[in-house]
Design a protein around this motif. Structure first.
Motif, PDB file in Angstrom:
ATOM      1  N   TYR A  25      77.608  57.131  26.962  1.00 13.87           N
ATOM      2  CA  TYR A  25      77.271  55.709  27.035  1.00 13.87           C
ATOM      3  C   TYR A  25      76.047  55.497  27.914  1.00 13.87           C
ATOM      4  O   TYR A  25      75.160  54.703  27.581  1.00 13.87           O
ATOM      5  N   ALA A  28      72.947  56.546  26.013  1.00 14.96           N
ATOM      6  CA  ALA A  28      72.626  55.654  24.894  1.00 14.96           C
ATOM      7  C   ALA A  28      72.076  54.320  25.353  1.00 14.96           C
ATOM      8  O   ALA A  28      71.310  53.667  24.614  1.00 14.96           O
ATOM      9  N   THR A  29      72.430  53.892  26.557  1.00 17.78           N
ATOM     10  CA  THR A  29      72.035  52.553  27.021  1.00 17.78           C
ATOM     11  C   THR A  29      70.981  52.575  28.114  1.00 17.78           C
ATOM     12  O   THR A  29      70.558  51.506  28.564  1.00 17.78           O
ATOM     13  N   THR A  36      71.702  46.473  22.431  1.00 16.85           N
ATOM     14  CA  THR A  36      72.134  47.871  22.332  1.00 16.85           C
ATOM     15  C   THR A  36      73.348  48.121  23.212  1.00 16.85           C
ATOM     16  O   THR A  36      74.293  48.830  22.809  1.00 16.85           O
ATOM     17  N   ARG A  37      73.345  47.562  24.415  1.00 18.00           N
ATOM     18  CA  ARG A  37      74.494  47.729  25.311  1.00 18.00           C
ATOM     19  C   ARG A  37      75.754  47.118  24.706  1.00 18.00           C
ATOM     20  O   ARG A  37      76.838  47.706  24.769  1.00 18.00           O
ATOM     21  N   GLU A  40      76.960  49.413  21.811  1.00 16.31           N
ATOM     22  CA  GLU A  40      77.615  50.627  22.302  1.00 16.31           C
ATOM     23  C   GLU A  40      78.982  50.316  22.906  1.00 16.31           C
ATOM     24  O   GLU A  40      79.943  51.064  22.702  1.00 16.31           O
ATOM     25  N   ASP A  43      81.369  49.795  20.092  1.00 14.32           N
ATOM     26  CA  ASP A  43      81.801  51.064  19.492  1.00 14.32           C
ATOM     27  C   ASP A  43      82.889  51.729  20.330  1.00 14.32           C
ATOM     28  O   ASP A  43      83.842  52.306  19.794  1.00 14.32           O
TER      29      ASP A  43
END
Length: 297
Positions: A25, A28-29, A36-37, A40, A43
């Protein structure tokens, strides 16, 4: 990473993989924007809930929902196309559109969003398409609630039950584990755009060709949309239906939404069940004649 998100996971899974999830995480952020945060985090929440509910890819429930997801999308898209075609047909036959209100335009817009989402998902962009289809179904439900305001808070239980099944069917594909989603069938942007143009134009054509009325006309209109949706789902979806439980869950959305469309009722329930039984037998025999292909599906 917000530790509250990790707490959504079962304790054993969190102890074993919590650090890896937090690190993934973070990567990805890092430097990403709020969208986007949020994506994620969504998800992670969805993954944790699938594990909690036992519908992950390693669970029988996850494989069951994965097999049924294309058919739930096909039924949802077919029902939305049926509603749009019926609305356009009434406007064409009577010469007086019955949706010329803000709420009417909104409801038809949500029907169109549901149809587009189902088409996008079945063509291979599963995640975004399934979310769009569910958003369209949820928007339709909200419009139906708003249409009966100010009595919505006292809405009878049977009216709530009327809203729930289409929404539940549209939500079913969201339970499909990401690693069991159907493969991409239309890989080019041009092909996807062509499909997105074809779908609403086909609805308009169906509305104009249909002379209007009820009875067999309604059955024909719904049958055409269902057939088109199943063709879009493709053979891979049929290969996934290899048990009675999977076939039942795959067939249920068509029966339920067929009832909402006025096609499946007391007079037609038995013929529909016979047709489904014959279809299940035909699919089973077809799979046995192609064991190698079914095994790789």
């Amino acid at each position: 990473m917000n530790l509250r998100l990790l707490r959504l996971y079962p304790a054993g899974f969190r102890r074993a993989f919590g650090d890896e999830i937090a690190e993934a995480y973070r990567e990805a952020t890092e430097g990403a924007g709020p969208f986007t945060r949020l994506r994620e985090a969504g998800d992670i929440v969805a993954h944790a809930l699938r594990l909690r509910l036992g519908v992950g890819s390693a669970h029988r429930g996850g494989r069951l929902f994965a097999a049924a997801a294309p058919f739930a999308l096909a039924a949802t898209g077919a029902h939305a196309a049926f509603l749009l075609a019926s609305t356009l047909n009434r406007a064409y036959v009577t010469g007086r559109p019955d949706f010329e209100t803000p709420l009417g335009y909104a409801m038809n817009g949500f029907h169109l969003l549901t149809l587009v989402g189902a088409v996008v998902a079945l063509s291979g962009r599963f995640a975004v398409g399934a979310r769009c289809a569910f958003a369209g179904a949820a928007g339709t439900a909200v419009c139906l609630v708003v249409s009966v305001l100010p009595g919505a808070l006292e809405m009878p239980l049977e009216h709530v039950a009327y809203l729930a099944p289409p929404l539940a069917i549209a939500a079913l594909p969201l339970l499909c584990p990401p690693d069991l989603r159907p493969p991409c069938r239309i890989r080019t942007t041009t092909g996807l755009v062509a499909l997105l143009v074809w779908a609403p134009l086909s609805v308009v054509l169906l509305a104009l060709l249909d002379a209007g009325g009820f009875g067999m006309i309604t059955l024909w209109r719904f049958g055409v949309t269902v057939a088109a949706a199943l063709v879009l789902a493709g053979r891979q979806a049929l290969f996934g239906v290899r048990t009675f439980g999977r076939f039942t869950l795959a067939a249920a959305p068509f029966l339920v939404l067929g009832h909402f469309a006025g096609v499946v009722g007391e007079d037609t329930a038995l013929p529909c069940l016979v047709l489904l039984a014959a279809t299940g037998l035909a699919v089973r025999l077809w799979q046995r004649r192609r064991p190698d292909t079914a095994g790789h599906a």
